[in-house]
Design a protein around this motif. Sequence first.
Motif, PDB file in Angstrom:
ATOM      1  N   PRO A 108       9.693 -24.276  38.800  1.00 44.19           N
ATOM      2  CA  PRO A 108      10.806 -24.864  38.042  1.00 44.19           C
ATOM      3  C   PRO A 108      10.265 -25.674  36.863  1.00 44.19           C
ATOM      4  CG  PRO A 108      10.942 -25.424  40.386  1.00 44.19           C
ATOM      5  CD  PRO A 108       9.620 -24.762  40.171  1.00 44.19           C
ATOM      6  N   LEU A 109      10.981 -25.620  35.764  1.00 43.98           N
ATOM      7  CA  LEU A 109      10.597 -26.409  34.594  1.00 43.98           C
ATOM      8  C   LEU A 109      11.183 -27.812  34.702  1.00 43.98           C
ATOM      9  CD1 LEU A 109      11.120 -24.122  31.484  1.00 43.98           C
ATOM     10  CD2 LEU A 109       8.981 -25.062  32.312  1.00 43.98           C
ATOM     11  N   GLU A 110      10.367 -28.806  34.398  1.00 42.96           N
ATOM     12  CA  GLU A 110      10.904 -30.159  34.363  1.00 42.96           C
ATOM     13  C   GLU A 110      11.880 -30.261  33.187  1.00 42.96           C
ATOM     14  OE1 GLU A 110       7.921 -33.114  32.411  1.00 42.96           O
ATOM     15  OE2 GLU A 110       6.746 -31.848  33.760  1.00 42.96           O
ATOM     16  N   ILE A 111      12.817 -31.156  33.316  1.00 43.54           N
ATOM     17  CA  ILE A 111      13.897 -31.306  32.336  1.00 43.54           C
ATOM     18  C   ILE A 111      13.358 -31.506  30.923  1.00 43.54           C
ATOM     19  CG2 ILE A 111      15.884 -32.721  31.644  1.00 43.54           C
ATOM     20  CD1 ILE A 111      16.410 -31.023  34.145  1.00 43.54           C
ATOM     21  N   GLU A 112      12.336 -32.327  30.788  1.00 43.79           N
ATOM     22  CA  GLU A 112      11.793 -32.589  29.448  1.00 43.79           C
ATOM     23  C   GLU A 112      11.278 -31.312  28.782  1.00 43.79           C
ATOM     24  OE1 GLU A 112       8.544 -35.344  27.081  1.00 43.79           O
ATOM     25  OE2 GLU A 112       8.708 -35.550  29.248  1.00 43.79           O
ATOM     26  N   LEU A 113      10.622 -30.452  29.538  1.00 42.29           N
ATOM     27  CA  LEU A 113      10.131 -29.194  28.960  1.00 42.29           C
ATOM     28  C   LEU A 113      11.286 -28.249  28.654  1.00 42.29           C
ATOM     29  CD1 LEU A 113       6.868 -28.630  31.030  1.00 42.29           C
ATOM     30  CD2 LEU A 113       7.094 -29.500  28.696  1.00 42.29           C
ATOM     31  N   GLN A 114      12.307 -28.237  29.500  1.00 38.61           N
ATOM     32  CA  GLN A 114      13.502 -27.441  29.199  1.00 38.61           C
ATOM     33  C   GLN A 114      14.105 -27.884  27.868  1.00 38.61           C
ATOM     34  OE1 GLN A 114      16.426 -27.350  32.391  1.00 38.61           O
ATOM     35  NE2 GLN A 114      14.815 -27.199  33.929  1.00 38.61           N
ATOM     36  N   THR A 115      14.161 -29.186  27.668  1.00 36.93           N
ATOM     37  CA  THR A 115      14.713 -29.737  26.429  1.00 36.93           C
ATOM     38  C   THR A 115      13.870 -29.329  25.220  1.00 36.93           C
ATOM     39  OG1 THR A 115      15.615 -31.606  27.656  1.00 36.93           O
ATOM     40  CG2 THR A 115      15.401 -31.884  25.269  1.00 36.93           C
ATOM     41  N   ILE A 116      12.558 -29.349  25.380  1.00 41.19           N
ATOM     42  CA  ILE A 116      11.674 -28.926  24.291  1.00 41.19           C
ATOM     43  C   ILE A 116      11.933 -27.479  23.924  1.00 41.19           C
ATOM     44  CG2 ILE A 116       9.258 -28.419  23.696  1.00 41.19           C
ATOM     45  CD1 ILE A 116       8.525 -31.023  25.241  1.00 41.19           C
ATOM     46  N   PHE A 117      12.034 -26.605  24.920  1.00 46.76           N
ATOM     47  CA  PHE A 117      12.308 -25.197  24.628  1.00 46.76           C
ATOM     48  C   PHE A 117      13.661 -25.041  23.939  1.00 46.76           C
ATOM     49  CE2 PHE A 117       9.129 -24.156  28.040  1.00 46.76           C
ATOM     50  CZ  PHE A 117       8.254 -23.442  27.211  1.00 46.76           C
ATOM     51  N   LYS A 118      14.636 -25.792  24.402  1.00 42.19           N
ATOM     52  CA  LYS A 118      15.977 -25.711  23.802  1.00 42.19           C
ATOM     53  C   LYS A 118      15.962 -26.197  22.361  1.00 42.19           C
ATOM     54  CE  LYS A 118      20.782 -26.778  24.741  1.00 42.19           C
ATOM     55  NZ  LYS A 118      21.741 -27.342  25.671  1.00 42.19           N
ATOM     56  N   LYS A 119      15.311 -27.342  22.110  1.00 45.75           N
ATOM     57  CA  LYS A 119      15.188 -27.875  20.737  1.00 45.75           C
ATOM     58  C   LYS A 119      14.472 -26.885  19.830  1.00 45.75           C
ATOM     59  CE  LYS A 119      14.883 -32.863  21.556  1.00 45.75           C
ATOM     60  NZ  LYS A 119      13.942 -34.001  21.489  1.00 45.75           N
ATOM     61  N   SER A 120      13.540 -26.155  20.405  1.00 38.76           N
ATOM     62  CA  SER A 120      12.744 -25.192  19.640  1.00 38.76           C
ATOM     63  C   SER A 120      13.446 -23.841  19.508  1.00 38.76           C
ATOM     64  CB  SER A 120      11.377 -25.003  20.295  1.00 38.76           C
ATOM     65  OG  SER A 120      10.701 -26.226  20.375  1.00 38.76           O
ATOM     66  N   ASP A 121      14.656 -23.759  20.057  1.00 38.34           N
ATOM     67  CA  ASP A 121      15.462 -22.539  20.017  1.00 38.34           C
ATOM     68  C   ASP A 121      14.753 -21.360  20.678  1.00 38.34           C
ATOM     69  OD1 ASP A 121      17.872 -21.293  19.464  1.00 38.34           O
ATOM     70  OD2 ASP A 121      17.173 -20.520  17.524  1.00 38.34           O
ATOM     71  N   ILE A 122      14.147 -21.651  21.838  1.00 31.37           N
ATOM     72  CA  ILE A 122      13.439 -20.629  22.603  1.00 31.37           C
ATOM     73  C   ILE A 122      14.145 -20.474  23.942  1.00 31.37           C
ATOM     74  CG2 ILE A 122      11.270 -20.041  23.765  1.00 31.37           C
ATOM     75  CD1 ILE A 122       9.893 -21.601  21.474  1.00 31.37           C
ATOM     76  N   SER A 123      14.601 -19.266  24.199  1.00 32.36           N
ATOM     77  CA  SER A 123      15.284 -19.031  25.468  1.00 32.36           C
ATOM     78  C   SER A 123      14.261 -18.888  26.577  1.00 32.36           C
ATOM     79  CB  SER A 123      16.173 -17.792  25.395  1.00 32.36           C
ATOM     80  OG  SER A 123      15.395 -16.667  25.091  1.00 32.36           O
ATOM     81  N   ILE A 124      14.579 -19.483  27.714  1.00 23.39           N
ATOM     82  CA  ILE A 124      13.658 -19.432  28.846  1.00 23.39           C
ATOM     83  C   ILE A 124      14.289 -18.704  30.025  1.00 23.39           C
ATOM     84  CG2 ILE A 124      12.222 -21.396  28.278  1.00 23.39           C
ATOM     85  CD1 ILE A 124      14.048 -23.120  29.998  1.00 23.39           C
TER      86      ILE A 124
END
Length: 124
Positions: A108-124
């Motif tokens: 599982p991705l920690e919330i902070e890393l999920q947020t980074i991917f989202k801010k970077s417009d990268i779908s995970i």
Amino acid sequence: MKLYTKIPKSLKPYYEKELINYANEYSSGNIKGAWLHLERAHILGQRYPLEHTFVHWKMLLFGFKIKSTKEIIGQIPRLIFGGIKSFVGKVPLGNPGGANVPPLKSFPLEIELQTIFKKSDISI
């Protein structure tokens, strides 16, 4: 099939920040904190061959620095094959990259890393 070749400009500063944080923590003697930042850099860069391979190189060097035979031996195949898996987009999401975890297991991705991917417009 999508081929991954270059880390997006929007994600690269986060990846580089983790490597800077690694170096700072290591130089201050905080081995656990340093390792955590290498793991985070791995998660952020694992889809991109150069960044993925580079983090495994840093992890291998870290293994030598802390005199961990397990880490050294565990990083060699990751260093060889990690970039290839990245190129074709076959990486386990959230895998921290250390020899203490199975190389093909997703985490599982920690919330902070999920947020980074989202801010970077990268779908995970």
